[in-house]
Design an enzyme around this catalytic site. Structure first.
Site, mmCIF file in Angstrom:
data_model
loop_
_atom_site.group_PDB
_atom_site.id
_atom_site.type_symbol
_atom_site.label_atom_id
_atom_site.label_comp_id
_atom_site.label_asym_id
_atom_site.label_seq_id
_atom_site.Cartn_x
_atom_site.Cartn_y
_atom_site.Cartn_z
ATOM 1 N N CYS A 83 28.120 -7.180 -49.183
ATOM 2 C CA CYS A 83 28.727 -5.962 -49.395
ATOM 3 C C CYS A 83 29.069 -5.648 -47.907
ATOM 4 O O CYS A 83 29.977 -4.430 -48.278
ATOM 5 C CB CYS A 83 28.418 -4.746 -50.332
ATOM 6 S SG CYS A 83 26.953 -5.066 -51.717
ATOM 7 N N ASN B 48 30.426 -2.301 -59.709
ATOM 8 C CA ASN B 48 29.620 -2.698 -57.747
ATOM 9 C C ASN B 48 30.848 -3.690 -58.301
ATOM 10 O O ASN B 48 29.910 -4.977 -58.236
ATOM 11 C CB ASN B 48 28.593 -2.049 -57.823
ATOM 12 C CG ASN B 48 27.917 -2.595 -56.034
ATOM 13 O OD1 ASN B 48 28.481 -3.317 -55.799
ATOM 14 N ND2 ASN B 48 26.579 -3.198 -55.991
#
Lengths: 498, 458
Positions: free
Chosen positions: B169, B370
């Site tokens: 990420c 997310n």
């Protein structure tokens, strides 16, 4: 009939000397122009007497201020000159992965496995057999352990194990050869096309060798067999920005997840050609490494033909009608490779070719454009620019095609052919096996220029030009060729009867 | 003779000045500007609600009642709202058996949308792009996604292209790092950073507790960012990069394995999230801040903090809270990776941030979920849509990733911003009065369950 051949022979010999003379003249033109100047200066000196010289010396009034200013200026200029030059990138050393003998796949094993696994598809077995016969591969290429099972068990754990085996072995070898401490590595680039777990393979290397927390790590994937040179390009850009640093590049291809289990012909080819392999390379821009470095990076030229649909689709990973995923190679792969090479040569030619070749190319171009003569495009003689050629061992056809296009002799492509024979197509690391072959044969001398050419999916053609920094003496005591270099070169027949 | 000496001095001086000019010119072109960015927003038919998430879990034969309760509890308390987006195959019920094409189609939808929009809006043609960096962590295809972009938009042959994968990420900032470095070598270049995440091929079909969570937390999203180092475009640029710091804790075994892709006992591949993840994240965060703080905070704040910590150490008193460095002295806005509610709360606590500072991250988590590496750009979009970004403001971006990495950077806002972006249809509804999940009552019995049976992750 001897009579007609003799005048032809003498004509070709005369032409050869004419060509040599022309090349010598054009390449050393500056020296030739300087000779009359030097002669006139020498004549002047002979005519002046020592008294005249003394008078000339006395007439130049030097005082301390002037001397100090000039000295200061010279130092200033020298510093700025050196600062503004791009940093030189050295290749300190590299190490290739040597697969253990237990992972060998001789032809007999390939055949046996194919017959057992694909027992319901005899046509596929025949097809693979025909490819193997003409592939140019030898009996000592290696496949990972998971593929040796009947049937193969390509799961993620096995892929990670293969990655660990290949990468850690190459890294250990590199650290030992160079005496590099893991904590001293500043940049890490790992490239592996078809296996990309999370965390990445670069994180795996950081974990195993406990590298520093401020390391700049990058993980490139999906970039095909030319990814090794893409990593070198990235490392070069990073080393320009970070002074006094080094970079470790790991180039590999993990075969385990990519075993194709179907029967589409265009997708069976990679099964027969791709083999286990990997290389770890240490690049540096430190002044202290200049002495022990093996090579200096001169140019990296990248060409991407992805904008053309034909080129883009010629190597593609897709799903066959039965749901098996594999890499399909199109029929016109060679033609596209030749086109990509032509584009790459157009950029690299002016950078590396001597003036004589560039002029010839210019004349040929003018003749075609102005006089509209339908002559073949002049292919510059790259043998003038390079002593060694490392052509990606993508397959026999690739090497044949490039040998023809660049008019290379058998010795120039020997490294590529022998690497294909001994190690198979190891994707991005094959260039390093070829370099290792040339070194093991004792052919690498100081000042030699090497051209590495690699092709990759997309379609890319990337080149790197290296200059040898120090003569590498054979026999070398480590490396992937250490136990078999004396057997090479071998004669590889067009078709091996199986 | 004097004139000869004068000439002798004049030539080197002029050469020296020329070289100086070249060095200064080079420095001018080394700044990294963001010209424009565009976040991806799929159609309304791809919105996934908590109720539908419950449906998906229920129809999954591998998950028993315990897993169902566990996941529902996680979703309800995750801070994710009712309007996040999921990949197409989920709506066709194919999440357990995605095809190879599903992964590619999912990426194509994003690539065909965002890149075109960002190039159109900024008036840059694809053939002017000199550098392309694509990062999508969890899919590898041959040719790479970067080659796919080049083919779709017919980019130049000599383009510098890099395809990053597996970097988690925090990969957005790694891509920016590559562009930042290349800009120092090449003048007058355009760079395109394309970041997204692939969800379709990565659905976990087993029932291992630590791995089923990843199925429910990630959402579809992506961003295309156009960057340049052309000095002439400085007036049109939005942000300028001040500094970027990367921290990699892969050397520590527990950090490396806290967030790892592996097979379970039945051989099914999934994303394992360990219980030690928050600890590894905090450690990496602290290390990153140690390097970052001296670069972005004013000297007065650094002195104050060092004096306070020193005096506390000397007095050896445990009473009172630990001295907290005040980041607001050097930073105006905080752009946090929307890894989850616990992540945002954790960062807010350690940096002593107010609800106003955490609002963009919380709202992004609520509206878009997310979205992995591209989440930072959605948070940035929120700040822009709320007209918070004024010229001269400093913006701090923090992201975490598998490995374990913590990357952060500081941007300077170059002009007052307030363009329409991906938030324009709903920005007026934010912040809502109540962020609580509407299904809290429906599934409220979950909250009465014995806490020893379940453990809410992070």
């Amino acid at each position: 009939m001897p009579t007609p051949t003799v005048p032809e022979f003498s004509k070709s010999v005369k032409l050869k000397y004419v060509k040599l003379g022309y090349q010598y003249l054009v390449n050393h033109i500056l020296t030739f122009l300087l000779i009359p100047v030097m002669l006139s200066v020498a004549l002047q000196l002979v005519h002046t007497s020592p008294d005249d010289l003394l008078a000339l010396w006395n007439s130049l009034h030097f005082n301390l201020v002037h001397v100090a200013c000039s000295l200061f200026l010279i130092v200033y200029i020298a510093t700025f000159y050196f600062l503004s030059r791009p940093r030189t990138i050295y290749l300190v050393d590299y190490a290739c992965f040597k697969p253990p003998c237990s992972l060998r796949v001789p032809f007999a094993m390939c055949l046996e496995h194919a017959r057992i696994i694909l027992s319901s598809q005899p046509k596929s077995v025949q097809f693979q057999l025909r490819i193997l016969e003409r592939s140019g591969l030898g009996e000592e290429t290696a496949l990972p352990p998971a593929i040796h099972y009947l049937p193969p068990e390509p799961n993620m754990a096995a892929a990670r194990e293969e990655a660990e085996m290949v990468i850690f072995s190459a890294m250990d070898s590199l650290l030992k050869k160079t005496g590099l401490k893991p904590k001293d590595i500043d940049i890490l680039i790992v490239n592996c096309s078809l296996f990309s777990p999370t965390p990445s393979l670069s994180a795996m290397v950081v974990n195993k060798y406990k590298l520093r927390s401020n390391i700049k790590s990058f993980n490139l994937a999906g970039m095909g067999c030319s990814a090794g040179l893409i990593s070198i390009d990235l490392a070069r850009d990073l080393l320009q920005v970070h002074p006094n640093s080094n970079a470790v590049i790991v180039s590999t291809e993990i075969i385990t997840p990519n075993c194709y289990m179907g029967n589409q012909r265009s997708m069976l080819l990679p099964n027969c050609l791709f083999r286990m392999g990997g290389a770890a390379i240490l690049l540096s821009n430190r002044w202290s490494d200049k002495r022990r470095a093996k090579f200096r990076l001169v140019h990296v030229v990248r060409t991407h033909k992805g904008a053309e649909d034909k080129a883009y689709k010629c190597v593609q990973q897709e799903e066959d009608p039965e749901g098996h995923v594999g890499i399909s190679l199109s029929i016109n792969l060679m033609a596209i490779a030749a086109e990509a090479l032509k584009s790459n040569i157009t950029t690299i030619g002016p950078l590396v070719l001597p003036a004589s070749e560039q002029l010839l190319f210019l004349f040929a171009l003018l003749r075609r454009k102005i006089f509209k003569k339908k002559t073949k495009a002049y292919v510059p003689d790259f043998k003038q620019a390079f002593e060694h050629f490392c052509i990606h061992a993508g397959g026999r056809a690739v090497i044949d095609e490039l040998q023809k296009n660049l008019q290379l002799s058998a010795e120039h492509v020997e490294a590529s052919r022998m690497t294909l024979h001994r190690f198979g197509n190891t994707s991005s690391s094959s260039l390093w096996y070829e370099m290792s072959y040339i070194e093991a044969k004792g052919r690498m001398k100081r000042g030699d220029r090497i051209w590495q050419i690699a092709f990759g999916s997309g379609f890319k053609c990337n080149s790197a030009v290296w200059k040898c920094n120090r003569t590498i003496k054979a026999p070398i005591d480590d490396g992937p060729w250490v136990d078999c270099i004396d057997r090479y070169p071998v004669y590889i027949p067009d078709v091996v009867k199986l | 003779m004097d004139s000869f000496l004068l000439l002798l001095c004049f030539l080197p001086v002029s050469y020296l000045l020329f070289k100086l000019f070249i060095v200064i010119d080079q420095k001018r072109h080394q700044c990294c500007y963001i010209l424009d960015y565009h976040c991806y927003k799929p159609g309304d038919d791809r919105k996934i609600s908590t109720e539908f998430s419950g449906e998906i879990i229920r129809r999954n034969k591998n998950l028993g009642l315990n897993e169902y309760k566990f996941l529902l509890k996680a979703i309800v308390s995750s801070g994710i709202g009712e309007q996040t987006y999921a990949p197409e195959m989920i709506f066709h019920g194919r999440e357990t058996c995605p095809t190879f094409e599903d992964g590619i189609t999912e990426m194509d939808e994003f690539l065909n949308d965002s890149i075109e929009k960002v190039l159109d809006r900024s008036g840059v043609s694809p053939s002017e792009i000199d550098v392309l960096v694509v990062n999508v962590s969890m899919i590898t295809s041959l040719p790479s996604l970067a080659a796919r972009v080049i083919n779709r938009y017919k980019m130049r042959e000599d383009i510098k292209v890099y395809n990053l994968t597996g970097m988690g990420c925090s990969a957005s900032l790694i891509a920016v790092n590559i562009v930042q470095n290349i800009f120092k070598c090449c003048k007058n270049a355009y760079a395109l950073v394309v970041t997204s995440e692939s969800l379709s091929p990565n659905w976990y079909t087993g029932n291992h507790r630590s791995m089923i969570l990843a199925n429910c937390l990630f959402r579809t999203g992506g961003c295309a960012v156009l960057m340049t180092n052309k000095v002439t475009l400085k007036n049109r640029a939005m942000f300028k990069l001040k500094c970027l710091v990367r921290t990699h804790h892969g050397a520590k075994d527990d950090s490396f394995s806290c967030c790892i892709q592996r097979e379970d006992e039945q051989g099914r591949v999934g994303f394992h999230l360990d219980k030690t993840l928050p600890k590894s994240a905090t450690r990496a965060f602290v290390d990153n801040l140690k390097v970052m703080s001296p670069k972005i905070l004013p000297l007065t704040e650094l002195l104050r903090f060092s004096i306070v910590s020193f005096s506390r150490k000397m007095s050896q008193s445990i009473d009172g809270s630990r001295p907290v460095i005040n980041f607001k002295t050097g930073v105006n806005h905080f752009c946090l990776h929307t890894g989850g509610k616990a992540v945002i709360d954790g960062i807010g606590q350690s940096l002593n941030l107010s609800e106003y500072d955490l609002e963009p991250a919380r709202m992004t988590l609520h509206r878009f979920g997310n979205t992995s590496a591209s989440s930072l750009w959605y948070v940035l979009g929120y700040m822009e849509a709320k007209k918070r970004l004024k010229k001269g403001d400093k913006l701090f971006m923090i992201s975490f990733g598998a490995g374990f990495k913590c990357n952060s950077c500081l941007w300077e806002v170059l002009r007052d911003l307030g363009d329409r972006n991906v938030w324009d249809d709903c920005i007026d509804n934010y912040p809502p009065e109540n962020l609580a999940n509407p299904f809290m009552e429906k599934y409220g019995w979950i909250n009465d369950e014995d806490p020893s049976t379940f453990k809410v992750p992070e």
